[in-house]
Design an enzyme around this catalytic site. Structure first.
Site, mmCIF file in Angstrom:
data_model
loop_
_atom_site.group_PDB
_atom_site.id
_atom_site.type_symbol
_atom_site.label_atom_id
_atom_site.label_comp_id
_atom_site.label_asym_id
_atom_site.label_seq_id
_atom_site.Cartn_x
_atom_site.Cartn_y
_atom_site.Cartn_z
ATOM 1 C CB SER A 130 -0.896 0.006 1.247
ATOM 2 O OG SER A 130 -1.526 1.254 1.430
ATOM 3 C CE1 TYR A 152 -4.216 -1.895 4.857
ATOM 4 C CE2 TYR A 152 -3.470 0.320 4.316
ATOM 5 C CZ TYR A 152 -3.870 -0.944 3.915
ATOM 6 O OH TYR A 152 -3.907 -1.249 2.578
#
Length: 334
Positions: free
Chosen positions: A129, A154
């Protein structure tokens, strides 16, 4: 293509589009997903329904954190490649449910790495990501920059995945390619993403929350461009670099590579909202809010390594990408 490929997270947004493309390209596709309720599972089931009639598609309901279940999956027919997309997504949700990120993004990924090692898979591609860039202030984000300051769990879990994959590439010569995706949007998208919730709220006449008082930029990347980049990378198996530089995070003596897949065009959030308003022919009611914990003010992908490797870089404009999304949204939700 006539090989067999495993796609985890097959009922997810990117996974669904990827499976559809791989089937069209002639692959035998084994999909796996746990169909969790992070967002509406009926949307995931409807995506699957688009795939399940294809004779070359097989699906297994499976949580990647299930060690025995994943081992059983890899005990079956050999996979020529594995594309690991299954993950617990969402920056803000990681503040509320941290254990689900450890279970899915770390434990689940270790199980996949072990399965690939046991099967001697020729190439593992996995979703990372843009969030891994964290507190980095230098733009555009480059895979050659250090990423040592994540600002959400995350982001930390996705960076941990990159490091775990590198260790398997080093120890077991497992070729691994990490894919740093940048704000993916398009038809069949994720309801928790801003573009999706903004559309719903504007059509419903509800105010939309805009954080950091609108001083945000995002590198919005259309789903078809993401899929094109992933598919082109499948046969591009990484090799060990000789020589390599320990000062360059993108360099490795192991068969390991990282690529940004983004539109390399940061768009101010206000411009994005105006584009939505124009296409929807509705005016947004905006609720201005401060920056939320875990967010970053801007994302911007340097895709020069991707372009050099596969001769491709995403280039779909926001207007050209939002149109198909809104057409799908209106048809799907009536």
């Amino acid at each position: 293509m006539d090989g067999r490929i495993l796609v985890t997270g097959a009922a997810g947004f990117i996974g669904f589009h990827l499976c559809r493309r791989l089937l069209a390209d002639g692959w035998i596709v084994q999909g796996a997903d746990n169909l969790n309720d992070y967002y509406d599972p009926s949307l995931k089931r409807d995506r699957l329904a688009q795939l399940e009639g294809h004779p070359a598609f097989q699906f297994q309901l499976l949580d990647m954190a299930d060690r025995a279940g994943v081992a059983g999956l890899f005990a079956g027919p050999h996979f020529d490649a594995v594309i690991h997309l299954a993950a617990q997504a969402g920056v803000r949700h990681s503040l509320e449910a941290p254990h689900s990120y450890v279970d899915s993004n770390i434990v689940g990924f270790v199980n996949v790495l072990e399965g690939c090692r046991a099967q001697q898979v020729e190439h593992l591609l996995f979703a990372s990501s843009s969030s891994v860039y964290g507190a980095n202030s230098a733009l555009p984000y480059s895979v050659h920059d250090p990423v040592d300051h994540p600002v959400s769990l995350y982001a930390a879990s996705k960076r941990a995945g990159e490091l775990m994959a590198h260790s398997y590439a080093h120890l077991f010569s497992l070729p691994c390619t990490g894919l740093r995706f940048f704000t993916v949007y398009g038809p069949w998208g994720r309801p928790d993403m801003a573009y999706f919730s903004f559309t719903r709220k504007i059509l419903a006449g509800e105010p939309i929350p805009v954080f950091n008082h609108g001083q945000m930029q995002r590198d919005f990347t259309y789903i078809d461009d993401i899929i094109e980049g992933v598919v082109r990378l499948i046969p591009h198996t990484p090799q060990s670099q000789t020589p390599w530089s320990e000062k360059d995070p993108a360099s490795s003596s192991a068969p390991f590579r990282l690529y940004n897949i983004g539109n390399h065009t940061p768009v101010p959030l206000i411009d994005f909202i105006e584009a939505l308003e124009k296409l929807l022919e509705r005016k947004a009611q905006i609720e201005w809010l401060p920056m939320q914990a875990g967010d970053v003010s801007a994302t911007y992908a340097d895709v020069s390594d991707l372009q050099k490797a596969i001769g491709f870089a995403p280039d779909t404009t926001l207007h050209d990408g939002l149109g198909p999304f809104l057409s799908w949204y209106r048809q799907y939700y009536g």
